[in-house]
Motif scaffolding. Structure first.
Motif, PDB file in Angstrom:
ATOM      1  N   ALA A 167     -57.824  17.343  40.850  1.00  0.00           N
ATOM      2  CA  ALA A 167     -58.677  17.971  39.836  1.00  0.00           C
ATOM      3  C   ALA A 167     -58.650  19.475  39.989  1.00  0.00           C
ATOM      4  O   ALA A 167     -58.362  20.016  41.064  1.00  0.00           O
ATOM      5  CB  ALA A 167     -60.112  17.468  39.963  1.00  0.00           C
ATOM      6  N   SER A 201     -60.713  16.513  36.049  1.00  0.00           N
ATOM      7  CA  SER A 201     -59.632  15.633  36.489  1.00  0.00           C
ATOM      8  C   SER A 201     -58.367  15.905  35.691  1.00  0.00           C
ATOM      9  O   SER A 201     -58.431  16.265  34.513  1.00  0.00           O
ATOM     10  CB  SER A 201     -60.035  14.163  36.319  1.00  0.00           C
ATOM     11  OG  SER A 201     -61.119  13.847  37.159  1.00  0.00           O
ATOM     12  N   PRO A 254     -59.319  12.459  31.947  1.00  0.00           N
ATOM     13  CA  PRO A 254     -58.606  13.571  32.577  1.00  0.00           C
ATOM     14  C   PRO A 254     -57.897  14.452  31.552  1.00  0.00           C
ATOM     15  O   PRO A 254     -57.666  14.057  30.416  1.00  0.00           O
ATOM     16  CB  PRO A 254     -57.579  12.861  33.470  1.00  0.00           C
ATOM     17  CG  PRO A 254     -57.306  11.568  32.755  1.00  0.00           C
ATOM     18  CD  PRO A 254     -58.597  11.185  32.063  1.00  0.00           C
TER      19      PRO A 254
END
Length: 403
Positions: free
Chosen positions: A136, A220, A270
């Protein structure tokens, strides 16, 4: 109390007696069923979980903070009507951990293994996915962190020999600051030494929650080598147990999501971050996650540090094999390839520190450990041949320069 012989009473009476007898049997069976069922549940053995005792946010032997993976395991066991027991083993042994616990029948399941086709070959089978974990971007909450171009002109902490380091390697417009762990990356960010940290997301989220007052945003990422599905792993002979677990996992998803939030582990959508740049060295695990929540690492050519002729002549063992053992285990504390800035645990200084006593000091330390200083004993983990290989490797990287 005498038994009634049904053939000695009139047929009508026999019918009444038979009806009463049947009702008595049925009533007894109804009353006994819960007790028998409870007894069967009590007789089921506990679900044995493999876990690291000091690996938060994933697992811990602290009763008040068992960790994400253990709480998931506890929830699964409860849904199966079983208690839980634990087999503790350090996760930084990587795949060795899986071989010596799960595949050696020391436990029944390991939560949080990477769900990839070639992980441990056919020896390990998996449950349905429980989550996705990876790397991340960590930065100030007002920062824009939507892609690689947002890092232009910034100082970015990247973990040593990780996918993020490879990904940013060709970007001269991004200043890379190498760190050895997510903890070091978060510290550099908090001290203002970097603008963004590109590090292992679960640990970053946990530290952000517990040490930094939730002051940073955690974004993320996904892309080649950046994100993987995780699942519960079982030995291949445990297909029936795996199927049982798969049967209860769908109903546990809300609880699992709440546990991710509890431990600060990112589990949202993400950001697509593109493909990783090809590594400039050969890789071991560069495209796969390391076991149980640890960050990925890649191989690096053996450092040909200036080494005395005597040290080379004294080497007994396979230095290349020793390096593999060292980087798979010892690097957790002493740094990859024994590169460690903290002098007291810098193993490149053994020759300077101990001179002719270097070998005897090595054997005593690795055999018996130094528990008071956090050094475990390795005599029951590695054979003498494996430790001899490690010693040969350490000889090859000794710093023989001036004081």
């Amino acid at each position: 109390m005498s038994l009634i012989k049904l053939n000695e009473v009139p047929s009508s009476a026999r019918s009444v007696q038979l009806g009463k007898a049947i009702r008595t049997v049925l009533l007894s069976a109804t009353l006994l069923a819960p007790a028998l069922s409870a007894g069967a549940e009590e007789a089921r053995p506990p679900l044995r979980l493999c876990a690291d005792p000091t690996n938060l946010p994933f697992s811990s032997d602290e009763p008040g903070k068992p960790g994400l993976y253990l709480e998931i395991g506890q929830a699964v066991a409860q849904r199966l009507g079983r208690t839980v027991s634990y087999n503790w083993y350090k996760s930084y042994f990587g795949k060795r951990t899986v071989r010596e616990t799960l595949l050696s029948k020391q436990c029944d399941a390991m939560v949080g293994l990477p769900l990839i086709d070639d992980f441990m070959g056919p020896a390990v089978i998996f449950s349905k996915p429980i989550a996705h974990e990876g790397y991340a971007l960590v930065g100030a909450k007002e920062s824009k962190l939507a892609g690689i171009d947002d890092l232009t002109g910034l100082r970015v902490a990247v973990q040593y020999q990780s996918t993020p380091q490879n990904l940013l390697a060709m970007r001269d417009d991004i200043q890379k600051v190498t760190v050895l762990s997510p903890e070091e990356g978060m510290m550099a960010l908090d001290q203002g030494k970097v603008d963004v940290a590109f590090i292992w997301a679960p640990v970053a989220g946990w530290l952000n929650k517990t040490s930094y007052g939730d002051k940073y945003q955690i974004v993320s990422t996904e892309g080649d080598g950046l994100l993987w599905a995780t699942a519960i792993g079982f030995a291949k002979a445990s297909g029936a147990l795996r199927d049982e677990v798969d049967g209860v996992l769908p109903s546990l998803q809300p609880e699992i999501s709440a546990l991710f939030a509890k431990y600060g582990v990112p589990n949202g959508a993400p950001v697509k971050f593109g493909q990783a740049a090809p590594a400039t060295t050969s890789s071991v695990g560069a495209s796969e996650p390391v076991t149980v929540g640890q960050a990925t690492t890649a191989e690096k050519p053996v450092q040909t540090a200036t080494t005395s002729g005597d040290a080379k002549a004294d080497a007994k063992g396979d230095a290349a094999a020793g390096r593999e053992v060292f980087n798979g285990t010892c690097a957790h504390c002493h740094g990859p390839d024994a590169v460690q800035a903290e002098r007291k645990i810098d193993l490149r200084l053994l020759k300077k520190r101990y001179a002719d006593d270097m070998e005897s000091t090595f054997w005593k330390t690795v055999h018996d450990g130094r528990p008071a200083k956090g050094m475990p004993a390795w005599k029951d983990v590695f054979s003498d041949d494996e430790l001899r290989n490690v010693y040969a490797y350490l000889q090859s990287v000794q710093d023989t320069g001036g004081n």
